[in-house]
Design an enzyme around this catalytic site. Sequence first.
Site, PDB file in Angstrom:
ATOM      1  N   SER A 124       0.842  -1.200   0.000  1.00 14.78           N
ATOM      2  CA  SER A 124       0.000   0.000   0.000  1.00 14.78           C
ATOM      3  C   SER A 124       0.870   1.241   0.000  1.00 14.78           C
ATOM      4  O   SER A 124       1.994   1.227   0.526  1.00 14.78           O
ATOM      5  CB  SER A 124      -0.855  -0.021   1.268  1.00 14.78           C
ATOM      6  N   TYR A 148      -1.693  -0.800  10.963  1.00 15.94           N
ATOM      7  CA  TYR A 148      -1.972  -1.392   9.645  1.00 15.94           C
ATOM      8  C   TYR A 148      -0.771  -1.186   8.713  1.00 15.94           C
ATOM      9  O   TYR A 148      -0.265  -2.131   8.088  1.00 15.94           O
ATOM     10  CB  TYR A 148      -3.238  -0.764   9.048  1.00 15.94           C
ATOM     11  N   LYS A 152       2.244  -3.794   6.765  1.00 15.94           N
ATOM     12  CA  LYS A 152       2.672  -3.819   5.351  1.00 15.94           C
ATOM     13  C   LYS A 152       4.201  -3.697   5.269  1.00 15.94           C
ATOM     14  O   LYS A 152       4.855  -4.400   4.499  1.00 15.94           O
ATOM     15  CB  LYS A 152       2.024  -2.673   4.565  1.00 15.94           C
TER      16      LYS A 152
HETATM   17  P1  NAD Z   1     -11.066  -6.620   1.444  1.00 17.01           P
HETATM   18  O1  NAD Z   1     -11.256  -6.584   2.908  1.00 17.01           O
HETATM   19  O2  NAD Z   1     -12.224  -6.342   0.562  1.00 17.01           O
HETATM   20  O3  NAD Z   1     -10.450  -8.040   1.017  1.00 17.01           O
HETATM   21  C1  NAD Z   1      -9.617  -8.787   1.872  1.00 17.01           C
HETATM   22  C2  NAD Z   1     -10.155 -10.208   1.925  1.00 17.01           C
HETATM   23  O4  NAD Z   1      -9.315 -10.990   2.769  1.00 17.01           O
HETATM   24  C3  NAD Z   1     -11.571 -10.299   2.480  1.00 17.01           C
HETATM   25  O5  NAD Z   1     -12.377 -11.040   1.582  1.00 17.01           O
HETATM   26  C4  NAD Z   1     -11.409 -11.020   3.809  1.00 17.01           C
HETATM   27  O6  NAD Z   1     -12.532 -11.827   4.100  1.00 17.01           O
HETATM   28  C5  NAD Z   1     -10.147 -11.820   3.573  1.00 17.01           C
HETATM   29  N1  NAD Z   1      -9.369 -12.157   4.773  1.00 17.01           N
HETATM   30  C6  NAD Z   1      -8.963 -11.332   5.775  1.00 17.01           C
HETATM   31  N2  NAD Z   1      -8.252 -12.001   6.677  1.00 17.01           N
HETATM   32  C7  NAD Z   1      -8.199 -13.301   6.261  1.00 17.01           C
HETATM   33  C8  NAD Z   1      -7.618 -14.498   6.780  1.00 17.01           C
HETATM   34  N3  NAD Z   1      -6.962 -14.508   7.941  1.00 17.01           N
HETATM   35  N4  NAD Z   1      -7.757 -15.639   6.071  1.00 17.01           N
HETATM   36  C9  NAD Z   1      -8.441 -15.647   4.901  1.00 17.01           C
HETATM   37  N5  NAD Z   1      -9.024 -14.563   4.372  1.00 17.01           N
HETATM   38  C10 NAD Z   1      -8.900 -13.403   5.050  1.00 17.01           C
HETATM   39  O7  NAD Z   1      -9.851  -5.640   1.108  1.00 17.01           O
HETATM   40  P2  NAD Z   1      -9.360  -5.087  -0.305  1.00 17.01           P
HETATM   41  O8  NAD Z   1      -9.716  -3.656  -0.373  1.00 17.01           O
HETATM   42  O9  NAD Z   1      -9.752  -5.988  -1.388  1.00 17.01           O
HETATM   43  O10 NAD Z   1      -7.786  -5.161  -0.061  1.00 17.01           O
HETATM   44  C11 NAD Z   1      -7.030  -6.276  -0.445  1.00 17.01           C
HETATM   45  C12 NAD Z   1      -5.595  -6.064  -0.013  1.00 17.01           C
HETATM   46  O11 NAD Z   1      -5.100  -4.857  -0.571  1.00 17.01           O
HETATM   47  C13 NAD Z   1      -5.415  -5.953   1.500  1.00 17.01           C
HETATM   48  O12 NAD Z   1      -4.228  -6.594   1.864  1.00 17.01           O
HETATM   49  C14 NAD Z   1      -5.273  -4.446   1.720  1.00 17.01           C
HETATM   50  O13 NAD Z   1      -4.500  -4.146   2.856  1.00 17.01           O
HETATM   51  C15 NAD Z   1      -4.560  -4.036   0.452  1.00 17.01           C
HETATM   52  N6  NAD Z   1      -4.797  -2.627   0.110  1.00 17.01           N
HETATM   53  C16 NAD Z   1      -6.090  -2.178  -0.050  1.00 17.01           C
HETATM   54  C17 NAD Z   1      -6.320  -0.846  -0.351  1.00 17.01           C
HETATM   55  C18 NAD Z   1      -7.728  -0.305  -0.489  1.00 17.01           C
HETATM   56  O14 NAD Z   1      -7.914   0.898  -0.443  1.00 17.01           O
HETATM   57  N7  NAD Z   1      -8.739  -1.139  -0.685  1.00 17.01           N
HETATM   58  C19 NAD Z   1      -5.235   0.027  -0.518  1.00 17.01           C
HETATM   59  C20 NAD Z   1      -3.942  -0.453  -0.374  1.00 17.01           C
HETATM   60  C21 NAD Z   1      -3.734  -1.799  -0.063  1.00 17.01           C
HETATM   61  C1  UD1 Z   2      -6.747   5.451   3.382  1.00 22.74           C
HETATM   62  C2  UD1 Z   2      -5.915   4.823   4.468  1.00 22.74           C
HETATM   63  C3  UD1 Z   2      -4.570   4.396   3.912  1.00 22.74           C
HETATM   64  C4  UD1 Z   2      -4.746   3.490   2.697  1.00 22.74           C
HETATM   65  C5  UD1 Z   2      -5.574   4.263   1.675  1.00 22.74           C
HETATM   66  C6  UD1 Z   2      -5.848   3.480   0.437  1.00 22.74           C
HETATM   67  C7  UD1 Z   2      -6.735   6.043   6.445  1.00 22.74           C
HETATM   68  C8  UD1 Z   2      -6.389   7.022   7.495  1.00 22.74           C
HETATM   69  N1  UD1 Z   2      -5.773   5.796   5.531  1.00 22.74           N
HETATM   70  O1  UD1 Z   2      -6.095   6.605   3.032  1.00 22.74           O
HETATM   71  O2  UD1 Z   2      -3.831   3.714   4.877  1.00 22.74           O
HETATM   72  O3  UD1 Z   2      -3.494   3.159   2.156  1.00 22.74           O
HETATM   73  O4  UD1 Z   2      -6.843   4.598   2.265  1.00 22.74           O
HETATM   74  O5  UD1 Z   2      -6.813   2.537   0.707  1.00 22.74           O
HETATM   75  O6  UD1 Z   2      -7.794   5.441   6.449  1.00 22.74           O
HETATM   76  N2  UD1 Z   2     -12.284  11.808   3.078  1.00 22.74           N
HETATM   77  C9  UD1 Z   2     -13.296  12.681   3.409  1.00 22.74           C
HETATM   78  N3  UD1 Z   2     -14.453  12.162   3.923  1.00 22.74           N
HETATM   79  C10 UD1 Z   2     -14.657  10.824   4.088  1.00 22.74           C
HETATM   80  C11 UD1 Z   2     -13.610   9.935   3.738  1.00 22.74           C
HETATM   81  C12 UD1 Z   2     -12.438  10.467   3.252  1.00 22.74           C
HETATM   82  O7  UD1 Z   2     -13.155  13.884   3.265  1.00 22.74           O
HETATM   83  O8  UD1 Z   2     -15.739  10.432   4.564  1.00 22.74           O
HETATM   84  C13 UD1 Z   2     -11.042  12.352   2.497  1.00 22.74           C
HETATM   85  C14 UD1 Z   2      -9.776  12.043   3.291  1.00 22.74           C
HETATM   86  O9  UD1 Z   2      -9.541  13.033   4.254  1.00 22.74           O
HETATM   87  C15 UD1 Z   2      -8.727  12.015   2.167  1.00 22.74           C
HETATM   88  C16 UD1 Z   2      -9.507  11.498   0.952  1.00 22.74           C
HETATM   89  O10 UD1 Z   2     -10.869  11.732   1.241  1.00 22.74           O
HETATM   90  O11 UD1 Z   2      -8.277  13.315   1.889  1.00 22.74           O
HETATM   91  C17 UD1 Z   2      -9.314  10.007   0.719  1.00 22.74           C
HETATM   92  O12 UD1 Z   2      -9.587   9.327   1.916  1.00 22.74           O
HETATM   93  P1  UD1 Z   2      -9.587   7.731   1.990  1.00 22.74           P
HETATM   94  O13 UD1 Z   2     -10.448   7.179   0.927  1.00 22.74           O
HETATM   95  O14 UD1 Z   2      -9.918   7.363   3.398  1.00 22.74           O
HETATM   96  O15 UD1 Z   2      -8.109   7.330   1.630  1.00 22.74           O
HETATM   97  P2  UD1 Z   2      -6.717   7.800   2.306  1.00 22.74           P
HETATM   98  O16 UD1 Z   2      -6.924   8.830   3.332  1.00 22.74           O
HETATM   99  O17 UD1 Z   2      -5.779   8.125   1.212  1.00 22.74           O
END
Ligand code: NAD
Ligand code: UD1
Length: 352
Positions: A124, A148, A152
């Site tokens: 991330s 969190y 990572k």
């Molecule tokens: P998500 O929660 O939708 O998907 C994660 C999945 O992992 C879920 O289906 C959950 O049930 C499963 N899971 C969690 N713990 C588990 C375990 N112990 N055993 C088996 N399954 C398990 O999240 P996502 O948004 O799809 O994110 C996927 C990955 O990408 C995560 O590692 C997250 O940290 C990373 N990531 C997400 C974002 C974002 O904004 N969505 C940004 C940066 C990184």
């Molecule tokens: C979040 C996570 C970060 C992760 C990233 C991508 C937090 C503090 N950080 O960051 O670890 O890597 O998502 O998944 O959760 N915002 C509003 N109102 C809302 C929600 C968000 O104004 O209800 C604003 C936030 O202040 C930010 C932007 O929207 O400026 C994006 O927010 P968000 O979607 O939560 O992502 P990140 O803050 O980048």
Amino acid sequence: MSVLVTGGAGYIGSHTCVSLLNRGMDVIILDDFSNSNQKVVQRIEHMTKKEVKYYSIDLKDKDAVHSVFADNEIEAVIHFAGYKAVGESVVNPLSYYDNNLISTIYLLQVMKQFNVKKLVFSSSATVYGRPKQVPIAENAHLSATNPYGRTKLIIEDMLRDIYASDNDWAITCLRYFNPIGAHPSGNLGEDPRGIPNNLMPYITQVAIGKRPVLQIFGDGFSTKDGTGVRDYIHVMDLAEGHICALEQLKKVTGFNFYNLGTGKGYSVLEIVQTFERVNHVNIPYIITDARMGDIPISYADPTAAATGLGWKAQRGLEEMCIDAWRWQKNNPTGYSDKKNPHLMQSGDFSFS
Ligand code: NAD
Ligand code: UD1
């Protein structure tokens, strides 16, 4: 190629499974459904017209993980599974260290045992902490501002050590910026449990009438309009980034890490205005205090992924907003069957 996708029923995992299957790869999903719904698997099958083998297993159950490897000819793993809510990780750090780290250690041990040494890991942009400059390149300073993010960083370090100890491994960490949007069919999308932490699902829930108003967290940042700036990336572009990473792992060993972002930064107000314009909906908002720990601005330098993986984001912000809204409109209560009691009547909000 036969790919084990941990967390394959989750938001990013499910979209990636569709891309993998459409590329002719075999997919095995391992998910404990702690943050997802089993219906996702049926939707993936329906969309791709392919059967998908899935295991409802917690990665922390090492014997169960072992049996998945024993039962299947797995060639590579994409490891999405993990907890991802920053605020929750601050309140309950041990559950984050437990779930994210123990799961990954067990997975890696079993992979090693079965001589499966190709891995794509979901990292991330959070690993850049409070970036000193933008755009952020992969060699920027790394730090964690919450548990969190620390999981990572620890996993990235662990993977680096594993490759150093055995150069047969091929490991790629993908550092996602801000994934939003949904599959263009409207069949798959983001379905957060409870109150969404992230911006786009909050906006779509306001648009559908599930929440009355968006809170914009601060307008006093030194950005173009005072609101926070981020690099939003379409989840299908992200999915395709994983295909490119797998293609590379087929050919070469190594430990690599790439930003997956568009290289463009948009403010919260720009997101709201674009969403309203392209979808003809109104998003009421109020400006509140900044969220604790939020950084003013973050966007990627995506050059390394272009040169190293041959990957570049293709979809723009309008497409992200249109697809996110199509998903929410088609699935007002997400994957759940239950009619949401908080959903307002259609007269209470406007959408086309
Ligand atoms: P998500 O929660 O939708 O998907 C994660 C999945 O992992 C879920 O289906 C959950 O049930 C499963 N899971 C969690 N713990 C588990 C375990 N112990 N055993 C088996 N399954 C398990 O999240 P996502 O948004 O799809 O994110 C996927 C990955 O990408 C995560 O590692 C997250 O940290 C990373 N990531 C997400 C974002 C974002 O904004 N969505 C940004 C940066 C990184
Ligand atoms: C979040 C996570 C970060 C992760 C990233 C991508 C937090 C503090 N950080 O960051 O670890 O890597 O998502 O998944 O959760 N915002 C509003 N109102 C809302 C929600 C968000 O104004 O209800 C604003 C936030 O202040 C930010 C932007 O929207 O400026 C994006 O927010 P968000 O979607 O939560 O992502 P990140 O803050 O980048």
